[in-house]
Design a protein around this motif. Structure first.
Motif, short mmCIF file in Angstrom:
data_model
loop_
_atom_site.label_atom_id
_atom_site.label_comp_id
_atom_site.label_asym_id
_atom_site.label_seq_id
_atom_site.Cartn_x
_atom_site.Cartn_y
_atom_site.Cartn_z
N TYR A 198 30.15 65.33 54.07
CA TYR A 198 31.11 64.90 55.14
C TYR A 198 30.92 63.50 55.56
CZ TYR A 198 33.22 69.54 55.18
OH TYR A 198 33.77 70.70 55.12
N SER A 245 34.01 60.70 55.06
CA SER A 245 34.48 59.88 56.33
C SER A 245 34.05 58.33 55.56
CB SER A 245 33.55 60.33 57.33
OG SER A 245 33.41 61.52 58.07
N LEU A 271 37.29 58.58 65.72
CA LEU A 271 38.06 59.96 65.23
C LEU A 271 37.21 60.69 64.08
CD1 LEU A 271 41.60 59.03 65.86
CD2 LEU A 271 40.33 60.65 67.01
N LEU A 272 36.81 59.70 63.27
CA LEU A 272 36.01 60.07 62.00
C LEU A 272 34.64 60.85 62.32
CD1 LEU A 272 36.75 57.29 59.35
CD2 LEU A 272 37.67 59.51 59.18
N TYR A 316 35.86 64.07 63.44
CA TYR A 316 36.02 64.96 62.35
C TYR A 316 34.94 65.37 61.44
CZ TYR A 316 37.95 66.05 57.82
OH TYR A 316 38.06 66.48 56.67
N SER A 317 33.92 64.60 61.11
CA SER A 317 32.92 65.00 60.48
C SER A 317 31.96 65.92 61.34
CB SER A 317 31.83 63.85 60.35
OG SER A 317 32.50 62.71 59.22
N GLU A 330 32.90 68.03 63.72
CA GLU A 330 33.50 69.46 63.74
C GLU A 330 33.46 69.99 62.40
OE1 GLU A 330 38.24 71.13 64.26
OE2 GLU A 330 37.83 68.91 63.91
N LYS A 331 33.64 69.50 61.36
CA LYS A 331 33.68 70.20 60.15
C LYS A 331 32.04 70.76 59.81
CE LYS A 331 37.56 69.93 58.70
NZ LYS A 331 38.52 71.02 58.47
#
Length: 90
Positions: free
Chosen positions: A13, A17, A71-72, A75-76, A78-79
């Protein structure tokens, strides 16, 4: 879950990103260049003299870029957490 598995998930991830960030920064740099050059060309067409190349577009690009980085990050995160949860639930 092993330590190597966690490292491989984080690495995967992180690469995604970084790729997204690179694409965004490329777009931001191109947009800044295009806006500055089009403004210089328009001023030349109407007969105004060139005063400065710093038109303030860079601040918008920097602020927007920092928001994209944030935001990235989420995102990372969360994943990674979802992947860890799925691994633990199995």
């Amino acid at each position: 879950m092993t330590e190597e598995k966690i490292k491989s998930i984080v690495h995967r991830y992180r690469k995604k990103s970084a790729a997204c960030l690179l694409v965004f920064l490329g777009f931001a740099i191109f947009a800044n260049w295009f806006l500055v050059n089009s403004n210089i060309d328009r001023n030349f067409e109407i007969g105004l003299e060139y005063t400065s190349g710093d038109l303030g577009y860079i601040w918008g690009a920097v602020i927007f870029g920092l928001n994209i980085v944030l935001l990235l990050f989420f995102y990372s995160l969360e994943k990674i957490l979802l992947c860890l949860y799925q691994e633990n639930s199995d």
